[in-house]
Design a protein around this motif. Structure first.
Motif, PDB file in Angstrom:
ATOM      1  N   GLU A   3       0.804  -1.184   0.118  1.00  0.00           N
ATOM      2  CA  GLU A   3      -0.059  -0.106   0.009  1.00  0.00           C
ATOM      3  C   GLU A   3       0.811   1.180   0.056  1.00  0.00           C
ATOM      4  O   GLU A   3       0.570   2.417  -0.722  1.00  0.00           O
ATOM      5  CB  GLU A   3      -1.070  -0.032   1.306  1.00  0.00           C
ATOM      6  N   ARG A   4       2.023   1.078   0.689  1.00  0.00           N
ATOM      7  CA  ARG A   4       2.754   2.431   0.839  1.00  0.00           C
ATOM      8  C   ARG A   4       3.532   2.650  -0.591  1.00  0.00           C
ATOM      9  O   ARG A   4       3.547   3.747  -1.112  1.00  0.00           O
ATOM     10  CB  ARG A   4       4.084   2.214   1.988  1.00  0.00           C
ATOM     11  N   GLU A  43       1.091   4.255  -2.859  1.00  0.00           N
ATOM     12  CA  GLU A  43       0.771   5.377  -2.791  1.00  0.00           C
ATOM     13  C   GLU A  43       1.928   6.487  -3.420  1.00  0.00           C
ATOM     14  O   GLU A  43       1.537   7.505  -3.544  1.00  0.00           O
ATOM     15  CB  GLU A  43       0.907   5.877  -1.160  1.00  0.00           C
ATOM     16  N   LYS A  44       3.017   5.825  -3.230  1.00  0.00           N
ATOM     17  CA  LYS A  44       4.372   6.513  -3.890  1.00  0.00           C
ATOM     18  C   LYS A  44       4.169   6.461  -5.280  1.00  0.00           C
ATOM     19  O   LYS A  44       4.784   7.207  -6.124  1.00  0.00           O
ATOM     20  CB  LYS A  44       5.691   5.982  -3.508  1.00  0.00           C
TER      21      LYS A  44
END
Length: 80
Positions: A15-16, A19-20
């Motif tokens: 998920e991180r 997001e990036k």
């Protein structure tokens, strides 16, 4: 207070990264645009150089034509 995260670490990391992703994509797009602009600038510079050479060649041809007219005029006037 104990916080329990129900998601596995791999899911959180994924998920991180997602997001990036838009920032990475925008950075790649920006880099591509910069490269594109550099290429356009190089093409423009080359065209300007080609134009300058062509103008000089035309100028040189103009002088050569004037000299031919002067020689023709001298021959015509000298023969009379």
């Amino acid at each position: 207070m104990i916080i329990i995260n129900e998601k596995p670490l791999s899911q959180i990391e994924k998920e991180r990264e997602e997001e990036k992703a838009p920032l990475v994509k925008m950075s790649q797009d920006l880099a591509a645009l910069k490269l594109s602009n550099i290429q356009k600038d190089e093409i423009i510079q080359q065209l300007e150089q080609d134009l300058a050479r062509e103008k000089q060649r035309n100028k040189d041809n103009g002088f050569a034509i004037m000299e031919l007219y002067e020689a023709l005029d001298a021959m015509q006037n000298g023969g009379q």
